[in-house]
Write a protein that holds these residues in place. Structure first.
Motif, short mmCIF file in Angstrom:
data_model
loop_
_atom_site.label_atom_id
_atom_site.label_comp_id
_atom_site.label_asym_id
_atom_site.label_seq_id
_atom_site.Cartn_x
_atom_site.Cartn_y
_atom_site.Cartn_z
N UNK A 110 11.11 -3.97 8.92
CA UNK A 110 11.56 -2.58 8.77
C UNK A 110 10.50 -1.66 9.35
N UNK A 111 10.93 -0.77 10.24
CA UNK A 111 10.03 0.15 10.92
C UNK A 111 10.42 1.59 10.59
N UNK A 112 9.40 2.43 10.36
CA UNK A 112 9.64 3.84 10.06
C UNK A 112 9.80 4.60 11.37
N UNK A 113 10.94 5.28 11.50
CA UNK A 113 11.23 6.02 12.72
C UNK A 113 10.28 7.21 12.83
N UNK A 114 9.68 7.36 13.98
CA UNK A 114 8.72 8.43 14.19
C UNK A 114 7.30 8.05 13.85
N UNK A 115 7.12 6.87 13.24
CA UNK A 115 5.78 6.36 12.93
C UNK A 115 5.56 5.01 13.60
N UNK A 116 6.48 4.07 13.35
CA UNK A 116 6.35 2.72 13.92
C UNK A 116 7.21 2.53 15.17
N UNK A 117 8.26 3.32 15.29
CA UNK A 117 9.17 3.20 16.42
C UNK A 117 9.69 4.58 16.80
N UNK A 118 9.77 4.84 18.08
CA UNK A 118 10.24 6.13 18.56
C UNK A 118 11.76 6.15 18.64
N UNK A 119 12.38 7.30 18.39
CA UNK A 119 13.83 7.40 18.59
C UNK A 119 14.19 7.07 20.04
N UNK B 14 0.84 -1.20 0.00
CA UNK B 14 0.00 0.00 0.00
C UNK B 14 0.87 1.25 0.00
N UNK B 15 0.55 2.18 -0.88
CA UNK B 15 1.30 3.44 -0.94
C UNK B 15 1.08 4.22 0.35
N UNK B 16 2.15 4.78 0.89
CA UNK B 16 2.07 5.56 2.12
C UNK B 16 2.74 6.91 1.91
N UNK B 17 2.34 7.87 2.70
CA UNK B 17 2.91 9.21 2.62
C UNK B 17 4.29 9.21 3.26
N UNK B 18 5.36 9.52 2.51
CA UNK B 18 6.69 9.51 3.10
C UNK B 18 6.88 10.55 4.19
#
Length: 238
Positions: A168-177, A147-151
């Motif tokens: 693979x997790x998106x930092x700030x979306x799926x995982x916090x710094x 699914x296309x997602x907003x970068x």
């Protein structure tokens, strides 16, 4: 970059494996083509239906109808997809993949040869892939729907534990710094990676490692993605 990109290890579908400095890497890249090279990816625009007129004299409508929710742009099924005609460039995500059975590939042509591969991976869990406008072919086998997602999407990740095979997790979306620790890893089967984009080229890797025992990783707000495969669960410690 901590460690060398050549410390990565993975098994690619169809035995498509390239080496860098004589060692197997988790991605396949040709020269310095990746890591921001090529045209900038454009996020696909979802097609939407126009809202129905409400109480318009011209239309003769007697009531109102809520606008339909735009349909998500997706890549469904297995096969080869030509970039530009079958699939639009952009950032895509696939979730729920099991046992590294999901295989994807970005290619510069349709020859099917190893040299045509720009990047590829076998995935467990979640995958993010940036398909560039300069790519010619995207291949997907046994993956969930892409699914296309907003970068530029942002979120507020909650929780202090991350599954060791989350993908693979998106930092700030799926995982916090923050600083994360994983303990009890055996036989260097745990692989982690911090990256600056989702092109999966060697140049996109900021740091990575194969771990036996305890691993400690600091994920910064400037990181784009964090990949974890075959690791014990990660606990946020700071």
């Amino acid at each position: 970059m901590s460690k060398s990109q050549t410390q990565q290890r993975n098994w690619f579908a169809r035995h498509k494996v390239l080496t860098a400095a004589g060692a197997i890497v988790v991605v396949v890249a040709i020269g310095a083509a990746m890591g921001g090279g090529g045209e900038d990816a454009k996020t696909p625009e979802a097609k939407s239906s126009a809202p129905a007129a409400s109480g318009s004299k011209d239309s003769g409508a007697t009531g109102s109808k809520a606008p339909e929710k735009p349909k998500a742009v997706t890549i469904d099924g297995d096969g080869d997809f030509e970039v530009g005609s079958d699939v639009k460039p952009g950032l895509y995500r696939s979730t729920g993949n099991k046992d590294a059975e999901c295989y994807w590939e970005r290619a510069k042509d349709a020859s099917g040869e190893v040299d045509s591969i720009l990047a590829n991976d076998n995935v467990t869990g979640t995958a993010y892939v940036e398909i560039k406008a300069s790519d010619k072919l995207f291949t997907s086998t046994s993956c969930g729907t892409w699914e296309a997602v907003d970068p530029k999407a942002a979120g507020t990740p909650s929780g202090t534990t991350v599954k060791g095979s989350a993908g693979t997790l998106k930092v700030g979306v799926d995982i916090a710094p923050g600083t994360y620790k994983s303990t009890g890893n055996k036989d260097a089967e745990c692989y982690w990676e911090r990256s600056k984009d989702a092109s999966h080229g060697v140049d996109s890797i900021l740091a990575n490692d194969n771990v036996t025992g305890t691993a400690v990783v600091k994920i910064t707000a400037k990181d784009a993605y964090f990949k974890t495969a075959g690791c014990a669960d990660w606990t946020k410690t700071g």
